[in-house]
Design an enzyme around this catalytic site. Structure first.
Site, mmCIF file in Angstrom:
data_model
loop_
_atom_site.group_PDB
_atom_site.id
_atom_site.type_symbol
_atom_site.label_atom_id
_atom_site.label_comp_id
_atom_site.label_asym_id
_atom_site.label_seq_id
_atom_site.Cartn_x
_atom_site.Cartn_y
_atom_site.Cartn_z
ATOM 1 C CG LEU A 37 42.054 51.478 29.558
ATOM 2 C CD1 LEU A 37 42.886 52.089 28.450
ATOM 3 C CD2 LEU A 37 42.843 51.431 30.859
ATOM 4 C CG HIS A 93 37.482 46.203 36.026
ATOM 5 N ND1 HIS A 93 38.491 47.140 36.117
ATOM 6 C CD2 HIS A 93 36.342 46.873 36.247
ATOM 7 C CE1 HIS A 93 37.974 48.324 36.376
ATOM 8 N NE2 HIS A 93 36.667 48.186 36.479
ATOM 9 N NE ARG A 131 30.444 44.344 38.840
ATOM 10 C CZ ARG A 131 30.847 45.588 38.960
ATOM 11 N NH1 ARG A 131 29.961 46.564 38.977
ATOM 12 N NH2 ARG A 131 32.122 45.871 39.048
ATOM 13 C CD GLU A 162 33.872 49.001 24.781
ATOM 14 O OE1 GLU A 162 32.803 49.434 24.310
ATOM 15 O OE2 GLU A 162 33.921 48.227 25.748
ATOM 16 C CG ASP A 222 33.577 62.308 30.293
ATOM 17 O OD1 ASP A 222 34.270 62.221 29.258
ATOM 18 O OD2 ASP A 222 32.473 61.778 30.410
HETATM 19 P P1 ADP Z 1 32.324 52.761 34.183
HETATM 20 O O1 ADP Z 1 33.640 52.410 34.785
HETATM 21 O O2 ADP Z 1 31.550 53.763 34.986
HETATM 22 O O3 ADP Z 1 31.513 51.561 33.715
HETATM 23 P P2 ADP Z 1 32.649 53.327 31.342
HETATM 24 O O4 ADP Z 1 33.337 52.077 30.940
HETATM 25 O O5 ADP Z 1 31.260 53.535 30.851
HETATM 26 O O6 ADP Z 1 32.714 53.584 32.892
HETATM 27 O O7 ADP Z 1 33.558 54.566 30.861
HETATM 28 C C1 ADP Z 1 33.151 55.876 31.067
HETATM 29 C C2 ADP Z 1 34.255 56.812 30.630
HETATM 30 O O8 ADP Z 1 34.604 56.537 29.275
HETATM 31 C C3 ADP Z 1 33.832 58.280 30.622
HETATM 32 O O9 ADP Z 1 34.034 58.874 31.858
HETATM 33 C C4 ADP Z 1 34.732 58.883 29.576
HETATM 34 O O10 ADP Z 1 35.914 59.313 30.212
HETATM 35 C C5 ADP Z 1 35.103 57.728 28.672
HETATM 36 N N1 ADP Z 1 34.510 57.872 27.329
HETATM 37 C C6 ADP Z 1 33.300 57.496 26.909
HETATM 38 N N2 ADP Z 1 33.135 57.818 25.598
HETATM 39 C C7 ADP Z 1 34.277 58.431 25.179
HETATM 40 C C8 ADP Z 1 34.743 58.982 23.948
HETATM 41 N N3 ADP Z 1 33.999 58.989 22.857
HETATM 42 N N4 ADP Z 1 35.995 59.512 23.914
HETATM 43 C C9 ADP Z 1 36.766 59.504 25.021
HETATM 44 N N5 ADP Z 1 36.376 58.985 26.197
HETATM 45 C C10 ADP Z 1 35.169 58.461 26.290
#
Ligand code: ADP
Length: 396
Positions: free
Chosen positions: A208, A179, A90, A333, A282
């Site tokens: 997101l 992305h 990547r 997701e 978060d």
């Molecule tokens: P990155 O951009 O670091 O790859 P991710 O795609 O893993 O991030 O997303 C992480 C974010 O997803 C977390 O900070 C949180 O805000 C959100 N998230 C993860 N699981 C949940 C959930 N069950 N409900 C709401 N938000 C969530």
């Protein structure tokens, strides 16, 4: 055909080994604290998880440990290093040099280096990872897959900023978008789920996660996206402002006695959902705080939903219509509430969701209600698979 996928950060390295004959994941893991004597490797083989402490003075040492684990009898999945046919990397920024993935040679490495100024946190470790793999696996083809490449199809009207044109010519200041591998993957998957040709669909994808962006994909081509010259532009993110009037920069420099880089640091690391809520970046923490009656948390969430919905409206206009809206990444997701709140703005487009379907998790799904004229979908992203597919095609 086994392909190793590498995503190298400044002090971390994520990897996946995939069997690309049937696209199955053989093993994956994460090296943390690279550059220190107490590096940490978390390795997964199916349901088994291993944690290994080892010194990782640099990325080359980390790659060496990853290869040792992949080869080891009790934790590994291969018996000979020669089984790894190619490595896919990547790379965050490909500037205007790359509109697709490429086989890495000296010229490609130089071009990745030429983009250092535009992605100072990402491109240098990406290149270090490439060189570390070359060192540990001489002769194995290395492929670069760029976050920016998918967006190189954007028209000028979408990517040029309204600056003097000479600044674009001299410094290549323009919107690049990020992305790309995720937007490409989930939009193609959406077409598959809908059972319609990708080349006929207008799709808006919302990635997101901590970083977040929206993309308008018109018949297979990215025609606009919310991130810009850097990943700071666009949506409100975990710790990033997203869109903001540039005049706030000198204003803050003067009023708060900050340097330009301190302001950008503030915009990148202390703003967004963290800054607005004053609690966390978060989403789960912010939702909890809202339930506990915290009004800043409530405001942060409303701003977040509003900004996503506004971008969807903008891109529906840009494409003169939309067939499907896709949600992906950590929030897209996992948060049914987010999808519901964003979609609540979009009734005028023909969006109508089925709350029961929307409450499902885990698998790709269409959560539109009957009668909806625009499909709404949740598609788990898989950037590593796109990297492995591109790598397979290139070394094919
Ligand atoms: P990155 O951009 O670091 O790859 P991710 O795609 O893993 O991030 O997303 C992480 C974010 O997803 C977390 O900070 C949180 O805000 C959100 N998230 C993860 N699981 C949940 C959930 N069950 N409900 C709401 N938000 C969530």
């Amino acid at each position: 055909m086994k392909i190793l996928v590498i995503n190298c950060g400044s002090s971390s390295l994520k990897y996946q080994l995939l069997n690309m004959d049937d696209e199955t994941l053989l093993a994956k893991g994460l090296c943390e604290r690279i550059g220190s004597d107490n590096g940490l490797l978390k390795h997964e083989r199916g349901v088994e998880e291993f944690t290994i402490d080892a010194p990782m003075p640099d990325h080359a040492a980390a790659i060496k440990i990853v290869l040792e684990v992949l080869l080891s009898k009790d934790r590994g999945v291969i018996s000979d290093i020669g089984e790894i046919v190619a490595v896919g990397h990547r790379v965050v920024h490909g500037g205007e040099f790359f509109s697709d993935s490429v086989l890495i040679d000296d010229k490609v490495e130089k071009a990745i280096e030429a983009c250092f100024d535009m992605a100072p946190l990402h491109n240098p470790p990406n290149l270090i990872g490439i060189r570390a793999c070359k060192q540990n696996m001489p002769g194995v083809p290395q492929v670069a897959v760029f976050d920016t490449a998918f967006h190189q199809t954007m028209p000028k009207k979408a990517y040029l900023y309204a600056l003097p044109h000479s600044l674009y010519e001299t410094h290549k200041i323009r919107k690049y978008g990020f992305h790309g591998t995720s937007h490409k993957y989930v939009s193609m998957k959406a077409a598959e789920v809908l059972g319609r040709p990708y080349s006929e669909l207008k799709i808006i994808t919302c990635h997101l996660g901590n970083g977040a962006s929206v993309c308008a994909i018109d018949r297979g081509h990215s025609v606009d996206t919310s991130m810009g010259f850097t990943p700071l532009e666009g949506l409100v993110m975990g710790t990033r402002t997203g869109d903001i009037d540039a005049a706030v920069v000198p204003y803050l420099m003067e009023k708060e006695k900050l340097s330009a880089s301190q302001v950008i640091d503030l915009f990148n690391k202390k703003s967004g959902m963290l800054g607005l809520s004053g609690i966390s970046n978060d989403f789960r923490d912010i939702l909890q705080a809202k339930q506990d009656g915290n009004t800043h948390a409530d405001d942060a969430l409303e701003i977040y939903f509003y900004r996503v919905a506004s971008y969807i409206g903008r891109y529906a206009a840009a494409m003169n219509g939309v067939d499907a809206i896709v949600f992906t990444a950590g929030l897209g997701e996992n948060s049914a509430l987010l999808r519901e709140k964003v979609c609540a703005y979009l009734g005028y487009l023909g969006v109508k969701i089925d709350p029961e379907k929307n409450a499902q998790r885990g698998k790709a799904m269409d959560f539109s209600a009957s009668g909806a004229t625009v499909r709404t979908m949740m598609i788990p992203t898989n950037e590593e698979l796109v990297i492995a597919r591109d790598t397979k095609t290139i070394v094919g």
